[in-house]
Structures are given as structure tokens and as C-alpha cells.
Motif scaffolding. Structure first.
Motif, mmCIF file in Angstrom:
data_model
loop_
_atom_site.group_PDB
_atom_site.id
_atom_site.type_symbol
_atom_site.label_atom_id
_atom_site.label_comp_id
_atom_site.label_asym_id
_atom_site.label_seq_id
_atom_site.Cartn_x
_atom_site.Cartn_y
_atom_site.Cartn_z
ATOM 1 N N TYR A 237 40.730 23.244 15.747
ATOM 2 C CA TYR A 237 39.966 23.445 16.692
ATOM 3 C C TYR A 237 39.237 24.966 16.336
ATOM 4 O O TYR A 237 38.409 25.466 17.224
ATOM 5 N N ASP A 428 33.978 23.473 23.974
ATOM 6 C CA ASP A 428 34.327 24.942 24.689
ATOM 7 C C ASP A 428 35.097 25.935 24.167
ATOM 8 O O ASP A 428 36.144 25.850 24.170
ATOM 9 N N TRP A 429 34.295 26.657 23.167
ATOM 10 C CA TRP A 429 35.006 27.803 22.323
ATOM 11 C C TRP A 429 35.894 28.518 22.906
ATOM 12 O O TRP A 429 37.082 28.785 22.477
ATOM 13 N N GLU A 430 35.728 28.931 24.048
ATOM 14 C CA GLU A 430 36.341 30.055 24.902
ATOM 15 C C GLU A 430 37.668 29.303 25.420
ATOM 16 O O GLU A 430 38.700 29.743 25.499
ATOM 17 N N LYS A 431 37.247 28.164 26.137
ATOM 18 C CA LYS A 431 38.491 27.246 26.669
ATOM 19 C C LYS A 431 39.597 26.926 25.686
ATOM 20 O O LYS A 431 40.609 27.176 25.862
ATOM 21 N N TRP A 432 39.223 26.459 24.423
ATOM 22 C CA TRP A 432 40.295 26.199 23.563
ATOM 23 C C TRP A 432 40.971 27.445 23.257
ATOM 24 O O TRP A 432 42.175 27.248 22.898
ATOM 25 N N ARG A 433 40.449 28.535 23.164
ATOM 26 C CA ARG A 433 40.996 29.795 22.745
ATOM 27 C C ARG A 433 42.075 30.171 23.853
ATOM 28 O O ARG A 433 43.293 30.426 23.641
ATOM 29 N N LYS A 434 41.611 29.844 25.195
ATOM 30 C CA LYS A 434 42.496 30.172 26.224
ATOM 31 C C LYS A 434 43.462 29.322 26.753
ATOM 32 O O LYS A 434 44.484 29.577 26.982
ATOM 33 N N ASP A 435 43.260 28.111 25.967
ATOM 34 C CA ASP A 435 44.479 26.976 26.249
ATOM 35 C C ASP A 435 45.211 27.199 25.051
ATOM 36 O O ASP A 435 46.363 26.383 25.067
#
Length: 484
Positions: A237, A428-435
């Protein structure tokens, strides 16, 4: 006949055959057609089986091998279609199943639950049976009356042999590491050979035997288009390094940019993953377009493009290897593009995005620019691969015009639709990081340090500091909609 000699002792019958061989009975047109249709069916099913595994097979080498073989088989199918059409058989009726037992054989292989069993079925049973049937055809048919068929088989058989050899070597390699070992592998092979025997052999030339009991073909096949990668792709990702912005930054040197282009080429592993889903879902009617709506030329050309994209990935791999770079430890190849398109778009929408991107590559900042970078770098290999990459993309743009743009009133309409489809894909760049799926690690400094180490140079601090990601910009440098 023994007393007859060509004038001046010249070669007889244009070198096609001896008088003795040409005077033999051979097999008639209908039997030729029946056998050629069996070959066609086996190749058509092989092509589909390969398409089903290109995305979901994690091992990179197998993914590339399947892509190559899908292309070869598509070319073989084309030759056989043309030949059947020459033998008093329009309409071709090539969609008909020659024998139900042959159908079950390929259903069993397609439905195999793991890589080892699929490889066993395809490369140790089905393709060797096809190879032997084609060789037998060559012995049975008359070399003069059926010369056109023999000519095309002389092209198919060596490539088929290469495929079988690759498959055998792959099976052995997988067995040595335990991935191809299964307790019932021998029993599985015997069952598949049983289905062949029940069909009277692949071409139906033998007396049929009693069929075995179905194993995996009892259940409905579920196509998995989700891309999978092996352990050399630990961060799929990761979108932490924007390759295109680096390439178009005029302050960086071309000799450094070629390593970003190697990354871009290797990253093209995602295109076969996506294109295989277009082809399989369309030909089987799983998308919104039924296979009958697309002529065979569509599948042939698109499979050629699929293979070209796999070749491009391997060009990038070779670029890293010849430079002494361990790419699995230095770069992070993602699957976000193929995963997003396969899961969020229809086959037609995926094709639209593919063409839209190809069109962008035809601009002065596209493939010509990358070739100029390769040329300016002083690295002959970079220049070479970008030269062929550019040529391939020109072909792909033509394929797109033939099989995509013609569905629209204008090229502008086709472009607008393609761009809109790409905008639909949620990355979703940020969501992948948060998840916790990725940290979007900036791997460029590690790669650049290794490049400089191999050169015997100190890294340029400015190049080392490059830190731009895909958080806000697509690969075509267009801003990402904040709502997406």
C-alpha cells in the motif's frame, strides 16, 4: 512413381514433402477440422485458466510466466481460428465444446485450490497432452494437401514445448521448497489423465474410457481478481515516493532518474493484474459486457498488451539487478492501482482508465520524455528499454483506439469518460496509514545511497532529501479530489 524424377534433379514438390509422403492417404478435411477445433478448445481454456491466476498468484515469477503464456496461447488461438475458417467452415462454431469430459478436465484445473495443483494439471497433464496430439496430427495428415496446417503447427509446437519446460522447471522448484508438495498430487494427476482418457484423448482420436469422479469441478468457480504479492513486496500500500514528480524535476540529473524509471517499470506488474480481470470478466460475461459482444481480435490484442506490460516490469527488474541493487530491500512496489480498479470499477471502466493513461503517455512529457532521460543518462540499457517501452506504448495507444475509442462519438468523449472513471477510484492515502496498512515510508534515500555506494560517490544531499508522495497528486500529476 519410383521412376519419376524432377527436372534436372531439382527438389521435389517445392520441398514440402517427398513424393512418397505426399502420395499417402492422410486425413480428410472434416477430421482435420475436428482435431483443430479440439486444439483450439484446449488453448482457449488454457488462456482463460492463466487469466484467472495472474492477479491472485502472489509469486512474481509465476505471475510473469502466466502473462507470457497467455500471450503465446492467444496467438496460437488466432492461427487456429484462421485455419479452421479456411477449411469450409464459416461459421466457425468454435464456441462449441468438443467433448464434455474435456470440459471437465479444464474445469478441474481451473478450480484447483492451490498453485501446485494448478501447475501440475496445466503443465504436466493438459499441455503435454496437447503437444502430443499436435505431433500426432503432423504424422497423420498429408504434408502436401494439408501443408497450411502443418506450417502453423511448426510455429505452435516449439512454443508449446517451451511452455511445458518452463512449467516443469517451475513445478520442480516449488516442490523443492515445499510449495508444490501435496499428498494427493499423484492421485490428482491420475484423475486428470482419466478425464483425458474419457474424452478419447485430447483430440478424441482414441476409444473413450470410463470417466473418473469429479473433484473440484463440482463447485462453481469463484474468480479472485484481488492482486496478491509474495514476500518481496512487504509494503504493497506504500505510496510514499512520487516517481513522476522526481522525473519531471529539471534540477535532478538523468543518471539518477533512471533508477526511478526502473521502479516505474517494475511497478507495471499491476497492469497485467488489472488487464487479466478485464479479459476474463468480459469473455465469461461476468462484467456488464458479454463475451459475445467482443470479437476475438479484442482479446488477442489486449492479451498482447498485457504481456508487454509484464515485459516492462521485468525490464525494471533487470535494470536493478544489473546495477547491483537488491530491489526487494530498497524499493516498495505497490498494488494499489490494480487493486483499486479491480475492486471498484467495471471491466469497461477499467479499460477506460487504461486508455486514458496510455493517451497521456503519448504527450511530449510521456514516453518520449522517458526515452530522452534514458538517452541523456549515458546508460545504454536505460536508453534501450525506454526505446522499446515507447514503441510498445504507441502500439497500445493504437489498440485503445481500435477497441475503446470507437465506442464513443469523439476522442474527447472517450478521454472525458476515462478521466471520470479514474476519479471514481478511491485511493485513501491517509486511511491506509491510519489503518496500519502502510507508513508510506520514503524509500528513495535508501535506494539512492545504495546507488551512490555502487558508484563510489557521496550522495548529493539535495537528491537524498527528495520527499514527495502520492498523497495529493496522481501519477499523471493531476490533483486528487479531496473528497475521494
Amino acid at each position: 512413381m519410383n521412376n519419376y524424377r524432377p527436372l534436372h534433379g531439382l527438389p521435389e514438390l517445392a520441398g514440402v514433402a517427398t513424393f512418397a509422403d505426399a502420395a499417402g492417404p492422410g486425413i480428410g478435411v472434416q477430421e482435420c477440422v475436428d482435431r483443430l477445433k479440439c486444439f483450439h478448445y484446449a488453448l482457449q481454456r488454457t488462456w482463460q485458466v492463466l487469466l484467472t491466476r495472474i492477479a491472485c498468484e502472489p509469486i512474481y515469477e509465476l505471475k510473469m510466466g502466466y502473462s507470457y503464456h497467455a500471450h503465446l496461447v492467444a496467438e496460437h488461438i488466432t492461427l487456429l481460428r484462421d485455419r479452421v475458417g479456411e477449411l469450409r467452415h464459416p461459421p466457425l462454431r468454435l464456441h462449441r465444446v468438443p467433448d464434455q469430459n474435456l470440459q471437465i478436465l479444464f474445469d478441474e484445473i481451473r478450480n484447483a485450490p492451490n498453485c501446485g495443483m494448478l501447475m501440475e494439471g496445466l503443465y504436466r497433464v493438459a499441455l503435454p497432452a496437447l503437444y502430443e496430439s499436435m505431433k500426432q496430427y503432423g504424422e497423420d495428415t498429408n504434408p502436401l494437401t494439408d501443408s497450411p496446417s502443418l506450417r502453423l503447427l511448426r510455429g505452435i509446437i516449439p512454443e508449446l514445448e517451451d511452455m511445458i519446460q518452463w512449467g516443469e522447471a517451475s513445478c520442480v522448484a516449488l516442490e523443492e521448497v515445499g510449495q508444490g508438495q501435496h499428498e494427493d498430487l499423484l492421485e490428482w494427476q491420475q484423475e486428470l489423465n482419466g478425464w483425458l482418457a474419457a474424452a478419447g484423448g485430447l483430440a478424441g482420436t482414441s476409444e473413450p474410457a470410463a470417466p473418473p469422479e469429479p473433484r473440484y469441478s463440482r463447485g462453481e468457480f469463484s474468480y479472485d481478481s484481488t492482486p496478491k504479492r509474495d514476500e518481496r513486496f512487504p509494503d504493497p500500500y506504500n505510496m510514499g515516493v512520487h516517481a513522476e514528480e522526481f522525473l519531471h524535476d529539471t534540477s535532478f540529473e538523468s543518471r539518477d532518474k533512471v533508477f526511478m524509471m526502473f521502479f516505474k517499470r517494475l511497478r507495471e506488474i499491476d497492469v497485467p493484474e488489472m488487464m487479466a480481470s478485464i479479459l476474463y470478466e468480459t469473455v465469461t460475461g461476468r462484467g456488464e459486457e458479454k463475451g459475445s459482444k467482443r470479437p476475438w481480435g479484442f482479446y488477442r490484442d489486449m492479451t498482447r498488451q498485457l504481456w508487454d506490460e509484464a515485459r516492462h516490469a521485468m525490464m525494471g527488474e533487470v535494470g536493478f539487478v544489473r546495477s547491483g541493487i537488491s530491489w526487494p530491500s530498497k524499493v516498495r512496489i505497490n498494488f494499489t492501482w490494480s487493486k483499486g480498479l479491480n475492486q471498484q470499477l467495471t471491466p469497461r471502466e477499467r479499460h477506460a482508465v487504461l486508455w486514458f493513461i496510455e493517451q497521456g503517455l503519448m504527450s511530449k512529457n510521456g514516453k518520449r520524455f522517458e526515452w530522452e532521460v534514458g538517452t541523456d543518462s549515458g546508460d545504454a540499457f536505460s536508453e534501450l528499454i525506454q526505446d522499446f517501452d515507447w514503441a510498445d506504448e504507441v502500439l497500445h495507444a493504437r489498440i485503445g483506439r481500435e477497441w475503446y475509442v470507437k465506442d464513443f462519438e469523439t476522442t474527447e468523449d472517450a478521454s472525458t469518460y476515462g478521466n471520470a472513471c479514474w476519479d471514481k477510484v478511491v485511493s485513501d492515502w491517509e486511511k491506509w496509514r491510519k489503518d496500519g496498512l502502510t507508513e508510506h515510508h520514503n524509500w528513495w534515500p535508501d535506494l539512492y545511497r545504495e546507488v551512490c555506494k555502487n558508484r563510489g560517490e557521496e550522495p548529493d544531499p539535495r537528491v537524498l532529501a527528495y520527499d514527495r508522495s502520492y498523497a495529493e497528486t496522481r501519477a499523471d500529476l493531476q490533483k486528487i479530489d479531496g473528497d475521494g
